[in-house]
Design an enzyme around this catalytic site. Structure first.
Site, short mmCIF file in Angstrom:
data_model
loop_
_atom_site.label_atom_id
_atom_site.label_comp_id
_atom_site.label_asym_id
_atom_site.label_seq_id
_atom_site.Cartn_x
_atom_site.Cartn_y
_atom_site.Cartn_z
N LYS B 66 0.86 -1.19 0.00
CA LYS B 66 0.00 0.00 0.00
C LYS B 66 0.89 1.24 0.00
CE LYS B 66 -4.01 2.07 2.35
NZ LYS B 66 -4.90 2.05 3.53
N SER B 141 -9.95 2.30 2.40
CA SER B 141 -9.01 3.02 1.55
C SER B 141 -8.00 2.13 0.81
CB SER B 141 -8.23 4.03 2.39
OG SER B 141 -7.40 3.36 3.31
N SER B 165 -10.46 0.17 6.55
CA SER B 165 -9.74 0.30 5.27
C SER B 165 -9.10 -0.97 4.74
CB SER B 165 -8.66 1.38 5.39
OG SER B 165 -9.23 2.65 5.29
#
Lengths: 95, 454
Positions: B66, B141, B165
């Protein structure tokens, strides 16, 4: 709760933003909606509750007071900035 | 997961992953492809294997990172304009641990900028598309990471979970996603969002892969004093008997509710007892979350000023303008909303009514979980009230986007672990995810128990 234009300008200033007229208008509506939503917390009785600020079980985690090598050197860190001079970060005038 | 050996080389595994990443380019999963770096590392691992040397538990396994994990490979931007050009000289502890075992990062994944969002539409680089339906959101997210695993580009991907997320995009794309116990995995070198709820976790295709990654990544870190003393590898696997379901989370006329009920019936057939729980304060968790988290965001994101790293606005002739112009041009609208709400709930006159009130509500939420785990071993709930929604459907209505998080945020406020598991599909073929919730430090048992629901 009504969010007035001056409230948005005040929050914008606290947040270090300079917002366009379009943004001020849009954010006014958005923030009013969000504040309306979070205000429903009023319904919850919290009279006998102490506040919780963190959910980490431990307190006062100490480390040895010794100087450890850093993960990044001065040169590496200065290389990240847009302008540098004499080992310092250069910015526009302050006053 | 497949690790490299003499016949299937690390170079082969990495090349396959890079090819797949290219093949799925239109999903907008990656913000950076680490072709050169990944192939170099793969060659090193292959050389070790050829020499008969010992290699790590994740030798040659390609993974996706990420974009809010710091490492010198590629720019770490948290998918935000304000961090454009930032190549980190430091490496996150989680990345160091994974790579020490031989895992190879093939790319950085797209996310809502600074992890503020539930759809990956708030990325500076545009949205990531859902693995099952390109007209729908990836969730967020950590949308890029979820889709990278769902499309089988990589064996696993990292994520961060401040309010859902990891779990919500996992459920939108039919993969496993773990938010561990608060403090289980070091956050050193990960872009901070809300320090009292931020957690590092993973996306995988199986519970066993998740367990392996947790045994690698968890543990106390002298660089992050909010890490718990190591417990993951030593924790005993607790045999569950009673599974709780939360009455207050009942979803009327929902395929997700039906899926949950079906799973409960299966568990009953296997001899588990289903316990109904009343947790009335959970209904207020979302309101408390959207006070506490923006407050912490306002503080954590005050560091982005254009001075030391990242993007700097060019049209400023004094320092104050430089701060203001950089932040105005560099943040996404959702970042601005959260920073301003944070400053609102912390400002004098509103602090008691909002921030203090939310902190007290948090106590009630923590207590409800403590009480619940006296009545059951784990809780099974939906991850989100709906499956993946259409792109653009919620992006102009912040409150409707926040409501996505209604079932995921209570865990973060309480610091308890949650594992999103693929549990079925809707009638139009979208994945349904459920989440298993356990008491603090039950991560390992939770992962093990999830096999009962496969």
């Amino acid at each position: 709760m009504e969010i007035k234009r001056e409230d948005i300008l005040h929050l914008s200033d606290l947040s270090d933003f300079s917002l366009s007229e379009e943004e001020i208008e849009k954010l006014g509506g958005d923030l009013e909606g969000i504040i309306k939503y979070i205000s429903q917390l009023d319904e919850l009785n919290t009279d006998n509750a102490e506040p919780t600020y963190q959910v980490f079980e431990m307190e006062n985690v100490w480390r040895e007071d010794e100087i450890l090598p850093q993960d990044a050197t001065r040169e590496q860190l200065l290389a990240l900035t847009k302008e540098e001079k004499d080992n310092q970060i250069k910015v526009p005038k302050v006053l | 997961m497949k690790t490299a050996n003499k016949t299937v080389t690390a170079t082969r595994l990495v090349k396959d992953a890079l090819e797949k990443a290219k093949h799925f380019e239109d999903y907008n999963i990656f913000t950076f492809i680490n072709e050169e770096g990944a192939l170099k590392k793969a060659a090193e691992i292959d050389a070790k294997i050829a020499r008969g040397e010992k290699v790590g538990r994740l030798a040659g396994v390609p993974y996706a990172l990420k974009d809010n994990f710091l490492s010198p490979e590629g720019e770490t931007t948290a998918s935000a304009h304000i961090l454009e050009g930032f190549t980190s000289p430091v490496t996150a502890t989680a990345v160091e641990k994974l790579e020490a075992e031989g895992a190879i990062m093939i790319g950085r994944t797209n996310m809502d900028a600074f992890a503020h969002g539930s759809s990956t539409e708030s990325s500076y680089f545009g949205p990531t598309l859902n693995a099952y339906d390109k007209e729908r959101v990836a969730g967020g997210s950590s949308g890029g990471s979820a889709v990278a695993v769902a499309l089988d580009i990589v064996e696993f991907a990292t994520g961060t979970d401040t309010g859902g997320s990891i779990r919500q995009p996992a459920s939108f794309n039919g993969v496993y996603g773990l938010k561990p116990t608060y403090g289980c995995v070091s956050r050193y070198g990960v872009v901070a969002m809300a320090s009292s709820t931020d957690c590092i976790g993973f996306f995988t295709k199986t519970p066993d892969d998740m367990s392996l990654l947790m045994s690698v990544a968890s543990g106390q870190d002298p660089k992050d004093l909010t890490t718990l003393p190591d417990y993951y590898n030593d924790s005993e696997i607790k045999k569950a008997k009673k599974i709780g379901i939360i009455k207050d989370f009942y979803l009327k006329d929902s395929e997700i509710q039906k899926c949950l009920e079906h799973k409960c019936e299966e568990l009953e057939k296997k001899g588990y007892e289903i316990v109904e729980l009343e947790m009335p304060a959970l209904k207020y968790a979302l309101a408390a979350y959207y006070i506490i988290v923006p407050a912490e965001i306002a503080s954590n994101l005050s560091r982005y000023d254009g001075v030391r790293y990242g993007f700097r606005s060019e049209k400023s002739d004094n320092l104050d303008d430089l701060y203001k112009n950089t932040r105005s041009e560099g943040f996404m609208p959702e970042n601005k909303r959260r920073i301003m709400i944070g400053n609102f709930v912390l400002s004098s006159g509103f602090y008691d009514a909002y921030f203090l009130k939310a902190a007290k509500a948090r106590t009630l939420i923590v207590k409800e979980y403590e009480e619940a785990f006296k009545k059951c071993d784990f809780i099974l709930t939906p991850v989100a009230p709906n499956p993946a929604f259409k792109l653009g459907e919620k992006v102009n209505d912040p409150v409707s986007m926040y409501l996505e998080d209604v079932m995921s945020v209570p865990l973060n406020l309480a610091g308890v672990p949650g594992l999103a598991i693929p549990a079925g599909e809707t009638s139009n073929g979208l994945p349904i995810g459920l989440q298993l919730v356990g008491p603090r430090r039950s991560d390992k048992s939770l992962i093990e128990f999830s096999k009962e629901l496969m």
